[in-house]
Motif scaffolding. Structure first.
Motif, mmCIF file in Angstrom:
data_model
loop_
_atom_site.group_PDB
_atom_site.id
_atom_site.type_symbol
_atom_site.label_atom_id
_atom_site.label_comp_id
_atom_site.label_asym_id
_atom_site.label_seq_id
_atom_site.Cartn_x
_atom_site.Cartn_y
_atom_site.Cartn_z
ATOM 1 N N ARG A 5 0.805 -1.162 0.094
ATOM 2 C CA ARG A 5 -0.004 -0.037 0.068
ATOM 3 C C ARG A 5 0.802 1.311 0.029
ATOM 4 N NH1 ARG A 5 -3.065 2.049 5.236
ATOM 5 N NH2 ARG A 5 -4.281 3.850 4.195
ATOM 6 N N ALA A 6 0.695 2.079 -1.011
ATOM 7 C CA ALA A 6 1.315 3.452 -1.078
ATOM 8 C C ALA A 6 0.599 4.524 -1.133
ATOM 9 C CB ALA A 6 2.436 3.220 -2.255
ATOM 10 N N SER A 18 -1.028 11.684 -9.292
ATOM 11 C CA SER A 18 -0.003 10.313 -8.929
ATOM 12 C C SER A 18 -0.870 9.091 -8.805
ATOM 13 C CB SER A 18 0.705 10.532 -7.835
ATOM 14 O OG SER A 18 1.720 11.537 -7.857
ATOM 15 N N PRO A 19 -2.242 9.094 -8.161
ATOM 16 C CA PRO A 19 -3.056 7.719 -8.042
ATOM 17 C C PRO A 19 -3.500 7.364 -9.567
ATOM 18 C CG PRO A 19 -3.638 9.365 -6.301
ATOM 19 C CD PRO A 19 -2.886 10.158 -7.114
ATOM 20 N N HIS A 22 -0.005 5.572 -10.513
ATOM 21 C CA HIS A 22 0.307 4.258 -9.985
ATOM 22 C C HIS A 22 -0.799 3.244 -10.110
ATOM 23 C CE1 HIS A 22 4.182 5.966 -8.475
ATOM 24 N NE2 HIS A 22 3.730 7.019 -8.448
ATOM 25 N N SER A 34 -2.130 -0.947 -3.772
ATOM 26 C CA SER A 34 -2.922 -0.030 -3.661
ATOM 27 C C SER A 34 -2.096 1.351 -3.739
ATOM 28 C CB SER A 34 -3.986 0.110 -2.946
ATOM 29 O OG SER A 34 -3.375 0.343 -1.322
ATOM 30 N N TYR A 35 -2.632 2.625 -4.270
ATOM 31 C CA TYR A 35 -1.997 3.841 -4.259
ATOM 32 C C TYR A 35 -2.930 4.991 -3.881
ATOM 33 C CZ TYR A 35 1.237 7.801 -5.210
ATOM 34 O OH TYR A 35 2.088 8.983 -5.202
ATOM 35 N N GLY A 60 5.750 6.250 -0.063
ATOM 36 C CA GLY A 60 4.880 7.063 -0.711
ATOM 37 C C GLY A 60 5.496 8.291 -1.423
ATOM 38 N N PHE A 253 7.689 3.857 -7.731
ATOM 39 C CA PHE A 253 6.762 2.292 -8.114
ATOM 40 C C PHE A 253 7.476 1.153 -7.752
ATOM 41 C CE2 PHE A 253 4.707 -0.652 -10.650
ATOM 42 C CZ PHE A 253 3.335 -0.561 -10.630
ATOM 43 N N TRP A 256 8.351 0.337 -4.458
ATOM 44 C CA TRP A 256 7.174 -0.200 -3.534
ATOM 45 C C TRP A 256 6.637 -1.536 -3.794
ATOM 46 C CZ3 TRP A 256 5.166 5.087 -5.176
ATOM 47 C CH2 TRP A 256 5.502 5.967 -4.645
#
Ligand code: NAP
Length: 286
Positions: A5-6, A18-19, A22, A34-35, A60, A253, A256
């Protein structure tokens, strides 16, 4: 094992794209994970970051206003973050908090892809602005061996601080002197907030540039700023700022989620569709 999870940490942060970036990569590579946005007020930032492990967060991105606070919290900073005193990417490794600053890398990759050969003659680079983004750009240009990195800024003390990052190649000037440097510039970069949706346009006499000069705007909302449009009308090669946002996201990315992702036209189109559908949302560096 739980899925990674980030988050992207900012205040505010809802405008961050950014979401989208990613999320697209997670889907493309078929990864569990998830981001998400994490809107955290400055007074809560240290506790939030110290709680990563307990909350199942692997790391993050960090955006305004937390980049300096993030630097203060990390156990290990990469060379770029240490030079700038600012972190935009955090990750946990064996209980240690690591921080990197990938804005310079994103800036260079954007120009390498968008204007191949842009730095081959080195020469003179003119950087407008001396905020956080400009500091990364100045270091990146000096690292590519530009002979002169001219920093133009409204506030002279900030221009001087930025120019120092280019060592003996750095020069700080005000807007009243920019005409001296434009005719010999190989590259011109707008790293001010001017030209962003809701801000004044950047007022620059682009006609003084040589035809071969490359123009880059870090602003990407709108995608075609008045600087980009006037540079193209003048016959200059112009590169928008979106590629920098996409390329600066790659190292995070990979840390993570364990896969080095690719910046593709499909990804670019996805973010452009969001920018066009949400006109007026302020851009951010992550
Ligand atoms: P910042 O630290 O707030 O710096 C803002 C800069 O703009 C300063 O140099 C400031 O000059 C200048 N400025 C603001 N209003 C001005 C005005 N009216 N006249 C002249 N100069 C003015 O912001 P930042 O984080 O460096 O970001 C700068 C820009 O880069 C923003 O548009 C941001 O969206 C963009 N950016 C893009 C990416 C990307 O991935 N493409 C990444 C990072 C940033 P003073 O020092 O005199 O106040």
């Amino acid at each position: 094992m739980n899925a990674s999870r980030a988050v992207v940490l900012g205040y505010p942060v809802r405008h961050s794209r950014s979401p989208i970036v990613h999320g697209h990569w997670l889907k493309t590579y078929g990864l569990e994970g998830s981001y998400e946005h994490a809107e955290v007020a400055p007074e809560n930032f240290p506790d939030f970051v110290r709680g990563f492990e307990a909350d199942g967060i692997v790391g993050g991105n960090v955006t305004i206003p937390h980049k300096e606070a993030a630097f203060a919290l990390v156990d290990e900073a990469d060379e770029e973050a240490a030079a700038l005193g600012a972190v935009n990417t955090l990750w946990l490794d064996h209980g240690k908090l690591h921080g990197a600053n990938t804005d310079g890398l994103g800036f260079l990759a954007n120009l390498d892809v968008g204007a191949p050969g842009w730095a081959k003659d080195r020469g003179v680079a003119v950087v407008l602005g001396a905020g956080g983004a400009a500091l990364s750009v100045v270091r990146a240009l000096a690292g590519r061996g530009f002979d002169k990195v001219v920093v133009v800024n409204r506030t002279s003390s900030r221009a001087e601080k930025a120019a120092r990052l280019a060592g003996s190649a750095g020069l700080a000037i005000g807007y009243d002197e920019v005409w001296r440097w434009l005719p010999s510039a190989n590259v011109v970069v707008n790293a001010t907030a001017l030209g962003m949706t809701g801000k004044d346009p950047l007022d620059l006499h682009i006609g003084e540039l040589a035809q071969e000069a490359v123009v880059n705007d870090l602003v990407y909302v709108p995608l075609v700023t008045n600087l980009i449009a006037s540079a193209r009308a003048n016959g200059n090669h112009a590169v928008d700022g979106l590629g920098m946002l996409l390329h600066q996201a790659v190292p995070g990315f990979e840390r993570w989620f364990g896969v080095r992702p690719e910046v593709t036209e499909e990804l670019r189109s996805l973010v452009i569709a969001d920018i066009e559908g949400r006109s007026g949302s302020a851009p951010t560096s992550a």
